[in-house]
Design an enzyme around this catalytic site. Sequence first.
Site, PDB file in Angstrom:
ATOM      1  N   LEU A   1       0.821  -1.207   0.000  1.00  0.00           N
ATOM      2  CA  LEU A   1       0.000   0.000   0.000  1.00  0.00           C
ATOM      3  C   LEU A   1       0.858   1.260   0.000  1.00  0.00           C
ATOM      4  O   LEU A   1       1.730   1.429   0.859  1.00  0.00           O
ATOM      5  CB  LEU A   1      -0.922  -0.010   1.225  1.00  0.00           C
ATOM      6  CG  LEU A   1      -1.852   1.208   1.390  1.00  0.00           C
ATOM      7  CD1 LEU A   1      -2.839   1.279   0.241  1.00  0.00           C
ATOM      8  CD2 LEU A   1      -2.568   1.148   2.727  1.00  0.00           C
ATOM      9  N   ASP A   2       0.593   2.137  -0.992  1.00  0.00           N
ATOM     10  CA  ASP A   2       1.251   3.447  -1.097  1.00  0.00           C
ATOM     11  C   ASP A   2       2.771   3.343  -1.165  1.00  0.00           C
ATOM     12  O   ASP A   2       3.489   4.245  -0.715  1.00  0.00           O
ATOM     13  CB  ASP A   2       0.852   4.347   0.086  1.00  0.00           C
ATOM     14  CG  ASP A   2      -0.625   4.711   0.069  1.00  0.00           C
ATOM     15  OD1 ASP A   2      -1.229   4.684  -1.016  1.00  0.00           O
ATOM     16  OD2 ASP A   2      -1.171   5.002   1.156  1.00  0.00           O
ATOM     17  N   GLU A   3       3.273   2.252  -1.745  1.00  0.00           N
ATOM     18  CA  GLU A   3       4.718   2.052  -1.836  1.00  0.00           C
ATOM     19  C   GLU A   3       5.224   2.030  -3.272  1.00  0.00           C
ATOM     20  O   GLU A   3       6.417   1.845  -3.511  1.00  0.00           O
ATOM     21  CB  GLU A   3       5.106   0.727  -1.162  1.00  0.00           C
ATOM     22  CG  GLU A   3       4.950   0.699   0.345  1.00  0.00           C
ATOM     23  CD  GLU A   3       6.093   1.377   1.068  1.00  0.00           C
ATOM     24  OE1 GLU A   3       7.063   1.768   0.397  1.00  0.00           O
ATOM     25  OE2 GLU A   3       6.010   1.527   2.294  1.00  0.00           O
TER      26      GLU A   3
END
Length: 319
Positions: A262-264
């Site tokens: 997530l969000d990486e």
Amino acid sequence: MSVVRRVCSMFPQVVGFSKRNISFKTLDPPTPLAHGIHVFYCPDAVGIVAKLSDCIASRGGNILTADVFVPENKQVFYSRSDFVFDPAKWPRAQMEEDFLKLSQTFNAMRSVVRVPALDPKYKIAVLASKQDHCLVDLLHGWQDGRLPVDITCVISNHHRASNTHVIRFLERHGIPYHCLSTTKEDKREREILELVQNTNFLILARYMQVLSRNFLRSYGNDVINIHHGLLPSFKGGHPSKQAFEAGVKLIGATSHFVTEELDEGPIIEQMVERVSHRDNLQIFVQKSENLEKQCLRSAIRSYCELRVLPYEEKKTVVF
């Protein structure tokens, strides 16, 4: 005065404009040139730029701009070339073959050529949740021709009434809208995959659902997300509130590729704006929403113009 009149009377004969019939040969209008873009990513070696230039020049093309990036101690080569060419002298199929030979010569990891005037536009699907600001901005950007894509459908996990601006816009332009309500147990990913199977990439315009590993692997193409925070800070939900409570002086938006974490994912574009102690949470959110629209639009345009290339595992080269 007589001298002046004499000089003037002689002037036509001196410069050759005597009373004689002058004929001008009519020239055929030049063949309009087409614009091409080529990106290259391969192991670094001597002579790559020369071979790229020769590939284009040997077919009568002319390079307008060329960007090259060779990271220090990485032994890889990146380039992006804008060029013009005569389609009659360099047919599209021949161009593909020429660049394929070049990629094989240098064992390229990526070699892509596009001719925007001749090639089909990228087909995309847009996924959105309740908030409309990014979705509406994309729709208007598509309508105005600022985004070189074809929108195949819009998918949402929230119902929109028939009299809303989004639904009226989609109906007017013949873009299908699919409402797939989700639960914690069922994210409706199987149905989403069926709807997007013929797209080139996906846009998450504030789609507030996490796509699973199985979905990403099954889809296989790129997915671009907009995060309403300046990553890697303030990941997850409510980043504006997190930023407000942290007392930051800059807020931002981040457009990135979606990965299993997530969000990486690798960052494509980021934009920032100043905030101060005088700004309340509502102002933080308003400024963030404006940044999100601009940031996502810029990322999509860069992607379609072949400006974005993978760099290492979590980075990008953006020419």
